[in-house]
Write an enzyme that holds these catalytic residues in place. Structure first.
Site, PDB file in Angstrom:
ATOM      1  N   TRP A  13     -84.388  17.699  39.631  1.00 14.24           N
ATOM      2  CA  TRP A  13     -84.625  16.406  40.292  1.00 14.24           C
ATOM      3  C   TRP A  13     -84.910  16.587  41.776  1.00 14.24           C
ATOM      4  CZ3 TRP A  13     -86.162  13.667  36.687  1.00 14.24           C
ATOM      5  CH2 TRP A  13     -85.503  13.588  35.446  1.00 14.24           C
ATOM      6  N   ASP A  46     -79.566  11.789  46.802  1.00 12.58           N
ATOM      7  CA  ASP A  46     -79.695  11.236  45.451  1.00 12.58           C
ATOM      8  C   ASP A  46     -78.344  11.439  44.764  1.00 12.58           C
ATOM      9  OD1 ASP A  46     -80.102  10.802  42.743  1.00 12.58           O
ATOM     10  OD2 ASP A  46     -81.774  12.215  42.533  1.00 12.58           O
ATOM     11  N   LYS A  91     -77.001   6.544  34.909  1.00 13.58           N
ATOM     12  CA  LYS A  91     -76.129   7.671  34.627  1.00 13.58           C
ATOM     13  C   LYS A  91     -74.670   7.209  34.618  1.00 13.58           C
ATOM     14  CE  LYS A  91     -79.821  10.058  34.476  1.00 13.58           C
ATOM     15  NZ  LYS A  91     -80.544  10.734  35.519  1.00 13.58           N
TER      16      LYS A  91
HETATM   17  C1  LIG Z   1     -81.956  11.084  35.876  1.00  8.99           C
HETATM   18  C2  LIG Z   1     -82.078  11.483  37.291  1.00  8.99           C
HETATM   19  C3  LIG Z   1     -83.231  11.188  38.041  1.00  8.99           C
HETATM   20  C4  LIG Z   1     -84.469  10.570  37.427  1.00  8.99           C
HETATM   21  O1  LIG Z   1     -84.273   9.258  37.138  1.00  8.99           O
HETATM   22  P1  LIG Z   1     -85.408   8.356  36.410  1.00  8.99           P
HETATM   23  O2  LIG Z   1     -84.811   6.989  36.584  1.00  8.99           O
HETATM   24  O3  LIG Z   1     -85.486   8.799  34.993  1.00  8.99           O
HETATM   25  O4  LIG Z   1     -86.676   8.508  37.132  1.00  8.99           O
HETATM   26  C5  LIG Z   1     -83.229  11.524  39.379  1.00  8.99           C
HETATM   27  N1  LIG Z   1     -82.162  12.122  39.956  1.00  8.99           N
HETATM   28  C6  LIG Z   1     -81.054  12.418  39.263  1.00  8.99           C
HETATM   29  C7  LIG Z   1     -79.914  13.095  39.942  1.00  8.99           C
HETATM   30  C8  LIG Z   1     -80.975  12.113  37.918  1.00  8.99           C
HETATM   31  O5  LIG Z   1     -79.869  12.433  37.221  1.00  8.99           O
END
Ligand SMILES: *Cc1c(COP(=O)(O)O)cnc(C)c1O
Length: 360
Positions: free
Chosen positions: A101, A171, A195
């Site tokens: 990511w 993030d 998540k």
């Molecule tokens: C799942 C995830 C993403 C991507 O998210 P999407 O909503 O599927 O684009 C980005 N960063 C992290 C840490 C993730 O776990």
């Protein structure tokens, strides 16, 4: 009805209490005669849902007044673009690449300016967090970017990098609300909620006010400007109403559990049950350097692809689902987010012990 133990990395398990409440309110939300899915986002009823959710999130995280809370759409992947569009005011940013990511965010940022990779753990399949105490931070960088908890690889920054005075953008998708945070150490904290917080379709960004300006990358769509959403309380256009409503319920649930300090304690206890077993087991082992282990995502392997597959199959049949690891790591991954009860982790470990005995 029978619920499984769901170890999915995301979309993922939600608190059963929240799902029950939502079910009860499905046909008639608090006397409105309609579900939250059917009401105007301009209605008083929905505004109250949105504003209460923001107040509860501010309470939970201790978000200072000089930070805005934005409820956005487009998922994590759109944020990979939205961050540089809004924050690369001088055209340069530094990225710490600790997983897929972070790598995608770094690659996307290259479309909007110079994105430097200043540290990486790709050499060992992202199984550790690199030393970030003395990084070659670019003097002209507008921000330093991290992915704080690496969902796929199961690593977590236990200490934030020294950004040498630059703004930190993080993030936190897969560790959102799993423990207390010091918001003031960040310029932007953002996460997709699917998540650890709510259903897919909502991204929450907590942005320091002085970073929200009209000075953005020239082609930035109106909707992707933080300022558009900040000026309109995330109601510039139709927001993901139902997703925000569920997030709000999760915030209230978290408050009832005792808040983020209590969640941290509980998450540490849960993770220790699995890690302690992995450290003792002669069959299973963890894939991450010990000091960098995530509390949320725990990858593990047997060392044999056939045994891994057999384990996943038998576990699924026994009601432990979504344990297959990401294809780049192989093996298994147990995501044990806030809503996974301790009993679920204990039951998984008991099942692993039986499997180990059978395959000794
Ligand atoms: C799942 C995830 C993403 C991507 O998210 P999407 O909503 O599927 O684009 C980005 N960063 C992290 C840490 C993730 O776990």
């Amino acid at each position: 009805m029978s619920r499984v133990y769901n170890f999915s990395a995301g979309p993922a398990v939600l608190p059963e209490e929240v799902l029950r409440e939502a079910a009860e309110e499905m046909l008639d939300y608090k006397g409105s005669g309609m579900s939250v899915m059917e009401m105007s986002h301009r209605s008083k009823v929905f505004e109250e849902i949105l504003f209460q959710a923001e107040r509860d999130l501010r309470d939970l995280m201790g978000i200072p007044d000089n930070y805005k809370v934005l409820f956005l759409q487009g998922g994590g992947n759109l944020m990979f673009a939205q961050i540089p569009m809004n924050l690369m005011k001088h055209g340069t940013a530094d990225y710490i690449v600790t997983g897929q990511w972070a790598k995608k965010a770094w690659q996307e940022a290259q479309k909007y300016g110079t994105a430097n990779k200043i540290a990486s753990s790709e050499d060992k399949t992202y199984s550790y967090i690199p030393d970030c105490s003395d990084l070659p931070v670019s003097p002209e960088a507008d921000y330093v970017y991290i992915c704080e908890n690496n969902t796929i690889y199961g690593t977590k920054f236990k200490q934030l990098p020294d950004t040498k005075g630059k703004i930190l953008v993080s993030d936190v998708s897969s560790c959102f609300l799993s423990e207390p945070v010091d918001v003031e150490r960040y310029g932007v904290i953002w996460g997709g909620v699917q998540k650890n917080v709510g259903p897919a379709g909502v991204v929450i960004a907590i942005v320091r006010e002085d970073l929200i300006t009209d000075e953005v990358w020239p082609g930035t769509p109106t909707l992707m400007k933080f300022k558009t959403q900040a000026d309109n309380n995330s109601l510039y256009n139709t927001p993901p109403c139902y997703g925000i409503y569920i997030c709000g319920k999760v915030f209230q649930w978290l408050k009832r559990q005792g808040g983020l300090a209590a969640m941290k304690e509980r998450n540490e206890k849960k993770a220790a049950i699995l890690y302690d077993y992995l450290d003792k087991s002669k069959l299973f082992s963890g894939t991450v350097r010990k000091e960098d282990r995530s509390l949320m995502n725990i990858p593990f392997v047997t060392g044999s692809a056939e045994l891994d597959a057999a384990f996943v199959k038998e576990a699924t049949a026994a009601g432990f689902v979504n344990l297959k690891g990401h294809r780049t790591v192989g093996g298994m991954r147990a995501s044990i987010y806030n809503a996974m009860p301790e009993a679920g982790v204990q039951a998984l470990v008991d099942f692993m012990k039986q499997f180990e005995e059978k395959n000794a």
